[in-house]
Design a protein around this motif. Structure first.
Motif, mmCIF file in Angstrom:
data_model
loop_
_atom_site.group_PDB
_atom_site.id
_atom_site.type_symbol
_atom_site.label_atom_id
_atom_site.label_comp_id
_atom_site.label_asym_id
_atom_site.label_seq_id
_atom_site.Cartn_x
_atom_site.Cartn_y
_atom_site.Cartn_z
ATOM 1 N N VAL A 129 0.831 -1.208 0.000
ATOM 2 C CA VAL A 129 0.000 0.000 0.000
ATOM 3 C C VAL A 129 0.868 1.261 0.000
ATOM 4 O O VAL A 129 0.701 2.146 -0.838
ATOM 5 N N PHE A 130 1.783 1.364 0.920
ATOM 6 C CA PHE A 130 2.613 2.557 1.018
ATOM 7 C C PHE A 130 3.596 2.654 -0.152
ATOM 8 O O PHE A 130 3.795 3.729 -0.729
ATOM 9 N N THR A 139 3.226 1.531 -3.148
ATOM 10 C CA THR A 139 2.488 1.905 -4.352
ATOM 11 C C THR A 139 2.268 3.417 -4.408
ATOM 12 O O THR A 139 2.398 4.031 -5.463
ATOM 13 N N ARG A 140 1.983 4.012 -3.267
ATOM 14 C CA ARG A 140 1.791 5.473 -3.228
ATOM 15 C C ARG A 140 3.081 6.204 -3.583
ATOM 16 O O ARG A 140 3.065 7.183 -4.330
ATOM 17 N N ILE A 141 4.195 5.729 -3.051
ATOM 18 C CA ILE A 141 5.485 6.354 -3.371
ATOM 19 C C ILE A 141 5.789 6.172 -4.856
ATOM 20 O O ILE A 141 6.229 7.101 -5.525
ATOM 21 N N CYS A 153 3.756 5.821 -7.324
ATOM 22 C CA CYS A 153 2.892 6.703 -8.123
ATOM 23 C C CYS A 153 3.457 8.113 -8.184
ATOM 24 O O CYS A 153 3.401 8.770 -9.227
ATOM 25 N N GLU A 154 3.995 8.588 -7.079
ATOM 26 C CA GLU A 154 4.558 9.938 -7.046
ATOM 27 C C GLU A 154 5.843 10.042 -7.878
ATOM 28 O O GLU A 154 6.104 11.059 -8.517
ATOM 29 N N PHE A 202 0.909 -2.210 -12.208
ATOM 30 C CA PHE A 202 1.288 -0.818 -11.984
ATOM 31 C C PHE A 202 2.073 -0.283 -13.181
ATOM 32 O O PHE A 202 1.834 0.828 -13.636
ATOM 33 N N THR A 229 0.730 2.829 -15.434
ATOM 34 C CA THR A 229 1.453 4.089 -15.470
ATOM 35 C C THR A 229 2.298 4.227 -16.722
ATOM 36 O O THR A 229 3.014 5.217 -16.891
#
Length: 54
Positions: free
Chosen positions: A13-14, A16-18, A20-21, A43, A47
């Motif tokens: 979860v975490f 994936t957020r990083i 994405c950024e 992913f 992206t």
């Protein structure tokens, strides 16, 4: 010259957020690592990342 980043835990979860950024930031060359290969491939496709290796 892009800064090379190895993101361990990118399928979580975490992570994936990083990811994405950082994915579309030209200052970084991103390498993703994680336990769930299917999540990483999804992913990368989502992206539109350029390179996949397993």
């Amino acid at each position: 010259m892009a800064l090379r980043v190895l993101l361990i835990g990118a399928s979580g979860v975490f992570g994936t957020r990083i990811a994405c950024e950082l994915a579309h930031d030209p200052r970084f060359s991103l390498t993703l690592a994680g336990e769930a290969l299917a999540a990483l491939v999804g992913f990368a496709v989502e992206t539109q990342l350029e390179t996949l290796t397993s």
